[in-house]
Design a protein around this motif. Sequence first.
Motif, PDB file in Angstrom:
ATOM      1  N   ARG A  21     -17.831  19.895 -18.678  1.00 55.68           N
ATOM      2  CA  ARG A  21     -17.319  20.811 -19.706  1.00 55.68           C
ATOM      3  C   ARG A  21     -16.297  20.110 -20.600  1.00 55.68           C
ATOM      4  NH1 ARG A  21     -20.343  25.074 -20.715  1.00 55.68           N
ATOM      5  NH2 ARG A  21     -18.517  26.136 -21.514  1.00 55.68           N
ATOM      6  N   ILE A  22     -15.499  19.234 -20.027  1.00 56.34           N
ATOM      7  CA  ILE A  22     -14.546  18.469 -20.839  1.00 56.34           C
ATOM      8  C   ILE A  22     -15.293  17.479 -21.734  1.00 56.34           C
ATOM      9  CG2 ILE A  22     -12.725  16.713 -20.716  1.00 56.34           C
ATOM     10  CD1 ILE A  22     -11.777  18.180 -18.131  1.00 56.34           C
ATOM     11  N   MET A  23     -16.281  16.808 -21.166  1.00 60.81           N
ATOM     12  CA  MET A  23     -17.010  15.788 -21.930  1.00 60.81           C
ATOM     13  C   MET A  23     -17.848  16.394 -23.051  1.00 60.81           C
ATOM     14  SD  MET A  23     -15.781  13.132 -20.778  1.00 60.81           S
ATOM     15  CE  MET A  23     -16.639  12.099 -21.918  1.00 60.81           C
ATOM     16  N   MET A  24     -18.201  17.670 -22.945  1.00 56.44           N
ATOM     17  CA  MET A  24     -18.946  18.324 -24.028  1.00 56.44           C
ATOM     18  C   MET A  24     -18.184  18.240 -25.340  1.00 56.44           C
ATOM     19  SD  MET A  24     -21.040  21.730 -22.910  1.00 56.44           S
ATOM     20  CE  MET A  24     -19.627  22.751 -22.832  1.00 56.44           C
ATOM     21  N   TYR A  25     -16.868  18.341 -25.260  1.00 58.01           N
ATOM     22  CA  TYR A  25     -16.047  18.324 -26.469  1.00 58.01           C
ATOM     23  C   TYR A  25     -15.735  16.913 -26.948  1.00 58.01           C
ATOM     24  CZ  TYR A  25     -15.734  23.201 -25.374  1.00 58.01           C
ATOM     25  OH  TYR A  25     -16.058  24.497 -25.100  1.00 58.01           O
ATOM     26  N   PHE A  26     -16.126  15.929 -26.159  1.00 58.69           N
ATOM     27  CA  PHE A  26     -15.882  14.539 -26.533  1.00 58.69           C
ATOM     28  C   PHE A  26     -16.713  14.129 -27.747  1.00 58.69           C
ATOM     29  CE2 PHE A  26     -13.031  11.631 -24.838  1.00 58.69           C
ATOM     30  CZ  PHE A  26     -13.500  10.331 -24.982  1.00 58.69           C
ATOM     31  N   ILE A  27     -17.753  14.883 -28.047  1.00 63.33           N
ATOM     32  CA  ILE A  27     -18.559  14.605 -29.234  1.00 63.33           C
ATOM     33  C   ILE A  27     -17.695  14.702 -30.485  1.00 63.33           C
ATOM     34  CG2 ILE A  27     -19.413  16.943 -29.641  1.00 63.33           C
ATOM     35  CD1 ILE A  27     -21.700  13.986 -29.822  1.00 63.33           C
ATOM     36  N   PHE A  28     -16.715  15.597 -30.454  1.00 60.87           N
ATOM     37  CA  PHE A  28     -15.825  15.745 -31.601  1.00 60.87           C
ATOM     38  C   PHE A  28     -14.923  14.522 -31.768  1.00 60.87           C
ATOM     39  CE2 PHE A  28     -16.687  20.225 -30.382  1.00 60.87           C
ATOM     40  CZ  PHE A  28     -17.454  20.542 -31.500  1.00 60.87           C
ATOM     41  N   VAL A  29     -14.568  13.879 -30.670  1.00 60.06           N
ATOM     42  CA  VAL A  29     -13.799  12.635 -30.741  1.00 60.06           C
ATOM     43  C   VAL A  29     -14.630  11.569 -31.448  1.00 60.06           C
ATOM     44  CG1 VAL A  29     -12.736  10.786 -29.374  1.00 60.06           C
ATOM     45  CG2 VAL A  29     -12.451  13.179 -28.676  1.00 60.06           C
ATOM     46  N   MET A  30     -15.902  11.459 -31.075  1.00 58.47           N
ATOM     47  CA  MET A  30     -16.780  10.476 -31.720  1.00 58.47           C
ATOM     48  C   MET A  30     -16.948  10.781 -33.199  1.00 58.47           C
ATOM     49  SD  MET A  30     -19.693   9.579 -28.906  1.00 58.47           S
ATOM     50  CE  MET A  30     -20.551  11.069 -29.222  1.00 58.47           C
ATOM     51  N   LEU A  48     -11.272  -2.381 -38.179  1.00 56.64           N
ATOM     52  CA  LEU A  48     -12.079  -3.208 -37.276  1.00 56.64           C
ATOM     53  C   LEU A  48     -12.457  -2.459 -36.000  1.00 56.64           C
ATOM     54  CD1 LEU A  48     -10.170  -6.612 -37.478  1.00 56.64           C
ATOM     55  CD2 LEU A  48     -12.341  -6.028 -38.534  1.00 56.64           C
ATOM     56  N   TRP A  49     -11.661  -1.524 -35.614  1.00 59.17           N
ATOM     57  CA  TRP A  49     -11.791  -0.909 -34.307  1.00 59.17           C
ATOM     58  C   TRP A  49     -12.728   0.290 -34.251  1.00 59.17           C
ATOM     59  CZ3 TRP A  49     -10.359   4.170 -34.194  1.00 59.17           C
ATOM     60  CH2 TRP A  49      -9.534   4.611 -35.220  1.00 59.17           C
ATOM     61  N   THR A  50     -13.054   0.906 -35.358  1.00 62.36           N
ATOM     62  CA  THR A  50     -13.690   2.216 -35.330  1.00 62.36           C
ATOM     63  C   THR A  50     -15.078   2.231 -34.689  1.00 62.36           C
ATOM     64  OG1 THR A  50     -14.396   1.887 -37.604  1.00 62.36           O
ATOM     65  CG2 THR A  50     -12.417   3.201 -37.248  1.00 62.36           C
ATOM     66  N   LEU A  51     -15.936   1.331 -35.078  1.00 59.47           N
ATOM     67  CA  LEU A  51     -17.299   1.373 -34.528  1.00 59.47           C
ATOM     68  C   LEU A  51     -17.325   1.054 -33.040  1.00 59.47           C
ATOM     69  CD1 LEU A  51     -19.398  -0.119 -37.437  1.00 59.47           C
ATOM     70  CD2 LEU A  51     -19.148   2.259 -36.748  1.00 59.47           C
ATOM     71  N   GLU A  52     -16.473   0.137 -32.617  1.00 55.91           N
ATOM     72  CA  GLU A  52     -16.443  -0.214 -31.201  1.00 55.91           C
ATOM     73  C   GLU A  52     -15.842   0.919 -30.356  1.00 55.91           C
ATOM     74  OE1 GLU A  52     -16.546  -4.414 -29.162  1.00 55.91           O
ATOM     75  OE2 GLU A  52     -15.124  -4.165 -30.788  1.00 55.91           O
ATOM     76  N   VAL A  53     -14.823   1.554 -30.853  1.00 60.16           N
ATOM     77  CA  VAL A  53     -14.244   2.689 -30.134  1.00 60.16           C
ATOM     78  C   VAL A  53     -15.255   3.837 -30.087  1.00 60.16           C
ATOM     79  CG1 VAL A  53     -12.437   4.453 -30.204  1.00 60.16           C
ATOM     80  CG2 VAL A  53     -11.844   2.076 -30.548  1.00 60.16           C
ATOM     81  N   ALA A  54     -16.019   4.032 -31.148  1.00 62.00           N
ATOM     82  CA  ALA A  54     -17.069   5.058 -31.149  1.00 62.00           C
ATOM     83  C   ALA A  54     -18.136   4.729 -30.096  1.00 62.00           C
ATOM     84  CB  ALA A  54     -17.697   5.189 -32.527  1.00 62.00           C
ATOM     85  N   GLN A  55     -18.480   3.452 -29.966  1.00 62.31           N
ATOM     86  CA  GLN A  55     -19.444   3.058 -28.929  1.00 62.31           C
ATOM     87  C   GLN A  55     -18.883   3.318 -27.537  1.00 62.31           C
ATOM     88  OE1 GLN A  55     -20.106  -1.042 -29.964  1.00 62.31           O
ATOM     89  NE2 GLN A  55     -21.857  -0.560 -31.275  1.00 62.31           N
ATOM     90  N   PHE A  56     -17.611   3.003 -27.327  1.00 66.43           N
ATOM     91  CA  PHE A  56     -16.981   3.255 -26.033  1.00 66.43           C
ATOM     92  C   PHE A  56     -16.927   4.756 -25.750  1.00 66.43           C
ATOM     93  CE2 PHE A  56     -14.290  -0.899 -26.172  1.00 66.43           C
ATOM     94  CZ  PHE A  56     -15.427  -1.639 -25.955  1.00 66.43           C
ATOM     95  N   ALA A  57     -16.634   5.543 -26.758  1.00 60.77           N
ATOM     96  CA  ALA A  57     -16.610   7.004 -26.596  1.00 60.77           C
ATOM     97  C   ALA A  57     -18.004   7.523 -26.254  1.00 60.77           C
ATOM     98  CB  ALA A  57     -16.076   7.669 -27.862  1.00 60.77           C
ATOM     99  N   MET A  58     -19.027   6.938 -26.856  1.00 60.11           N
ATOM    100  CA  MET A  58     -20.396   7.352 -26.568  1.00 60.11           C
ATOM    101  C   MET A  58     -20.776   7.022 -25.125  1.00 60.11           C
ATOM    102  SD  MET A  58     -22.990   8.846 -27.684  1.00 60.11           S
ATOM    103  CE  MET A  58     -24.684   9.073 -27.315  1.00 60.11           C
ATOM    104  N   VAL A  59     -20.324   5.877 -24.640  1.00 64.00           N
ATOM    105  CA  VAL A  59     -20.571   5.513 -23.239  1.00 64.00           C
ATOM    106  C   VAL A  59     -19.935   6.554 -22.322  1.00 64.00           C
ATOM    107  CG1 VAL A  59     -19.979   3.843 -21.426  1.00 64.00           C
ATOM    108  CG2 VAL A  59     -20.875   3.040 -23.604  1.00 64.00           C
ATOM    109  N   ALA A  60     -18.689   6.910 -22.594  1.00 62.27           N
ATOM    110  CA  ALA A  60     -17.998   7.905 -21.766  1.00 62.27           C
ATOM    111  C   ALA A  60     -18.708   9.254 -21.845  1.00 62.27           C
ATOM    112  CB  ALA A  60     -16.539   8.041 -22.214  1.00 62.27           C
ATOM    113  N   TYR A  61     -19.092   9.656 -23.036  1.00 68.10           N
ATOM    114  CA  TYR A  61     -19.768  10.936 -23.240  1.00 68.10           C
ATOM    115  C   TYR A  61     -21.081  10.981 -22.459  1.00 68.10           C
ATOM    116  CZ  TYR A  61     -22.295  14.563 -25.874  1.00 68.10           C
ATOM    117  OH  TYR A  61     -23.017  15.660 -26.233  1.00 68.10           O
TER     118      TYR A  61
END
Length: 168
Positions: A21-30, A48-61
Amino acid sequence: MLSFMRKYIKVVDAVNYRMGRIMMYFIFVMVAILLWSSISKTFFLPSLWTLEVAQFAMVAYYVLGGPYSMQQGSHVRMDLFYGAWSDKKKAQIDAITVLFLIFYLGVMLYGAYDSTSYSFQYGERSPTAWRPYMWPVKVIMCFGIFMMLLQSISELFKDIATLKGVEL
């Protein structure tokens, strides 16, 4: 044994439900990260950091939301024959196939642990210009695979209970 199975299912399902339920809202972080990436590329200097952090967020999601998806039965399934089967027949097939999943997740967890320990030992960094450490995303990956393994065992216990005609 039955009381152990009940407690195990209750604890694992509760943890994975809350985490999902917490990770469902992680899409908004991405979305926020990728929105900032677009804005910064258009109006400012690109970050420089945005695409890589988005990839890391996607892994977590993806990895941390997987056990919740399994628990809710919302993963993709070939429903050609499965939908017409009785609950006992479904439980039989699921009990067999989940054993393969448990083996697969065990192998994945072994590899993920090995990769994570390598990252800690040698201070592994991404080969990009930003060069973040890789261990945080690998720790998340190990935890997610471990939770998926626990949820798989929970699903196996549920299938066994269905086959025995026991209400959990």
